[in-house]
Design an enzyme around this catalytic site. Sequence first.
Site, PDB file in Angstrom:
ATOM      1  N   ASP A 215       0.831  -1.209   0.000  1.00 31.28           N
ATOM      2  CA  ASP A 215       0.000   0.000   0.000  1.00 31.28           C
ATOM      3  C   ASP A 215       0.866   1.259   0.000  1.00 31.28           C
ATOM      4  OD1 ASP A 215      -2.291   1.471   0.020  1.00 31.28           O
ATOM      5  OD2 ASP A 215      -2.817   1.090   2.099  1.00 31.28           O
TER       6      ASP A 215
ATOM      7  N   HIS B 229       2.819   3.382  -8.875  1.00 30.73           N
ATOM      8  CA  HIS B 229       2.602   1.964  -9.194  1.00 30.73           C
ATOM      9  C   HIS B 229       3.825   1.373  -9.900  1.00 30.73           C
ATOM     10  CE1 HIS B 229      -1.388   2.187  -7.703  1.00 30.73           C
ATOM     11  NE2 HIS B 229      -1.883   2.906  -8.687  1.00 30.73           N
TER      12      HIS B 229
ATOM     13  N   THR C  50     -10.714  -7.086  -5.245  1.00 28.78           N
ATOM     14  CA  THR C  50     -12.038  -7.016  -5.892  1.00 28.78           C
ATOM     15  C   THR C  50     -12.587  -5.584  -5.803  1.00 28.78           C
ATOM     16  OG1 THR C  50     -12.921  -7.866  -3.800  1.00 28.78           O
ATOM     17  CG2 THR C  50     -12.761  -9.434  -5.600  1.00 28.78           C
TER      18      THR C  50
ATOM     19  N   SER D   1      -8.203  -5.181   5.064  1.00 28.19           N
ATOM     20  CA  SER D   1      -8.858  -4.880   3.790  1.00 28.19           C
ATOM     21  C   SER D   1      -9.228  -6.113   2.954  1.00 28.19           C
ATOM     22  CB  SER D   1      -7.973  -3.941   2.952  1.00 28.19           C
ATOM     23  OG  SER D   1      -7.767  -2.748   3.643  1.00 28.19           O
TER      24      SER D   1
ATOM     25  N   TRP E  41       3.060   7.879  -2.242  1.00 30.82           N
ATOM     26  CA  TRP E  41       4.496   8.000  -2.558  1.00 30.82           C
ATOM     27  C   TRP E  41       4.680   8.946  -3.742  1.00 30.82           C
ATOM     28  CZ3 TRP E  41       7.463   7.017  -6.882  1.00 30.82           C
ATOM     29  CH2 TRP E  41       8.844   6.887  -6.687  1.00 30.82           C
TER      30      TRP E  41
ATOM     31  N   GLY F 278       0.234   5.478  -4.364  1.00 26.65           N
ATOM     32  CA  GLY F 278      -0.316   6.776  -4.754  1.00 26.65           C
ATOM     33  C   GLY F 278       0.266   7.903  -3.915  1.00 26.65           C
TER      34      GLY F 278
ATOM     35  N   ARG G 259      -0.034   9.415 -10.066  1.00 31.13           N
ATOM     36  CA  ARG G 259      -0.185   8.159  -9.310  1.00 31.13           C
ATOM     37  C   ARG G 259       0.491   6.974  -9.987  1.00 31.13           C
ATOM     38  NH1 ARG G 259      -3.718   7.449  -5.410  1.00 31.13           N
ATOM     39  NH2 ARG G 259      -4.121   5.283  -5.969  1.00 31.13           N
TER      40      ARG G 259
ATOM     41  N   ASN H  11     -10.664  -2.869  -6.074  1.00 24.20           N
ATOM     42  CA  ASN H  11      -9.846  -1.946  -6.880  1.00 24.20           C
ATOM     43  C   ASN H  11     -10.480  -1.590  -8.236  1.00 24.20           C
ATOM     44  OD1 ASN H  11      -6.603  -3.204  -5.724  1.00 24.20           O
ATOM     45  ND2 ASN H  11      -7.811  -1.461  -4.996  1.00 24.20           N
TER      46      ASN H  11
HETATM   47  C1  FPP Z   1      -1.890   0.304  -3.297  1.00 26.16           C
HETATM   48  O1  FPP Z   1      -1.414   1.603  -3.431  1.00 26.16           O
HETATM   49  C2  FPP Z   1      -1.467  -0.513  -4.390  1.00 26.16           C
HETATM   50  C3  FPP Z   1      -2.277  -1.094  -5.310  1.00 26.16           C
HETATM   51  C4  FPP Z   1      -3.737  -0.975  -5.301  1.00 26.16           C
HETATM   52  C5  FPP Z   1      -1.752  -1.882  -6.414  1.00 26.16           C
HETATM   53  C6  FPP Z   1      -0.554  -2.719  -6.098  1.00 26.16           C
HETATM   54  C7  FPP Z   1       0.252  -2.796  -7.305  1.00 26.16           C
HETATM   55  C8  FPP Z   1       1.607  -2.709  -7.367  1.00 26.16           C
HETATM   56  C9  FPP Z   1       2.479  -2.628  -6.199  1.00 26.16           C
HETATM   57  C10 FPP Z   1       2.315  -2.675  -8.663  1.00 26.16           C
HETATM   58  C11 FPP Z   1       1.997  -3.749  -9.628  1.00 26.16           C
HETATM   59  C12 FPP Z   1       2.185  -5.111  -9.135  1.00 26.16           C
HETATM   60  C13 FPP Z   1       2.664  -6.106  -9.875  1.00 26.16           C
HETATM   61  C14 FPP Z   1       2.604  -7.480  -9.357  1.00 26.16           C
HETATM   62  C15 FPP Z   1       3.281  -5.864 -11.163  1.00 26.16           C
HETATM   63  P1  FPP Z   1      -2.463   2.789  -3.521  1.00 26.16           P
HETATM   64  O2  FPP Z   1      -2.608   3.161  -4.953  1.00 26.16           O
HETATM   65  O3  FPP Z   1      -3.737   2.378  -2.847  1.00 26.16           O
HETATM   66  O4  FPP Z   1      -1.746   3.896  -2.728  1.00 26.16           O
HETATM   67  P2  FPP Z   1      -2.452   5.073  -1.913  1.00 26.16           P
HETATM   68  O5  FPP Z   1      -3.245   4.414  -0.808  1.00 26.16           O
HETATM   69  O6  FPP Z   1      -1.297   5.860  -1.393  1.00 26.16           O
HETATM   70  O7  FPP Z   1      -3.306   5.829  -2.882  1.00 26.16           O
END
Ligand code: FPP
Length: 237
Positions: free
Chosen positions: A16, A33, A62, A192, A21, A19, A29, A64
Amino acid sequence: MDSKNKDLRHLAIIMDGNGRWAQQRGLPRFEGHLAGARRVVELIPFMEKYGIEYITLYAFSTENWKRSAEEVQYLMNLLADFLDDNLENMCKNRIRLRVTGRLADLPDFCVQRLNSVMEKTSCYQERTLILALNYGGRTELTDAVRKIAASVQDGSLRPEDIEEKTISEHLYLPDVPDPDLMIRTSGELRISNFLLWQLSYAEFYFTDTFWPDFDEAELTKALDAFRKRNRRFGGRP
Ligand code: FPP
């Protein structure tokens, strides 16, 4: 300290903070990723180095799908690129890829690549990287209940014979041991909808570090914290 974790067979991670970061750096965003995906690549050799047999990564839940169409599309493309770019890396490190979640609902270009990498790495027994994709713990339990109900309906299972083991056997990956440690990055203190059944006795480790900053030093901090825990599984010390 011994770098192997004899008691840590399975590590589960909620990656987590991608975004935030990016936001902290004034970046869009998707850059978060992308940086997060690089951390996933970095984990591959750490499995052998730290003696971890299974790592499950919560890559797409599910829930996302509620994100913007652009972000969902970006994450699916990132997954496809990860699979294209890392087959060799997985083979070199003798890591098997598996998936947990409702795979069929992912875009075809992802499903095809996932099936291909899973097949090409299926020969590796020592270490397994599991991507949780279109995964939700409640959905997994719902799917398990449906399968069990069907067995009751066709007469092959009596309700009084349903035990905890029956539930475990109907989950998506019944042969995988439950996680020993669950790490969540970015300061959120929730699970979650991740591996609801399987995390029953897992140790939890929460860190404020955002996933793209979760480097080897952060991982070893979590592993050290795990080693200091006294796991009693409900028994006495
Ligand atoms: C949460 O950060 C992350 C995700 C919903 C996606 C996870 C995906 C990756 C780490 C990259 C891709 C993975 C692979 C296996 C190639 P967030 O976007 O919810 O962050 P935030 O809470 O700061 O907005």
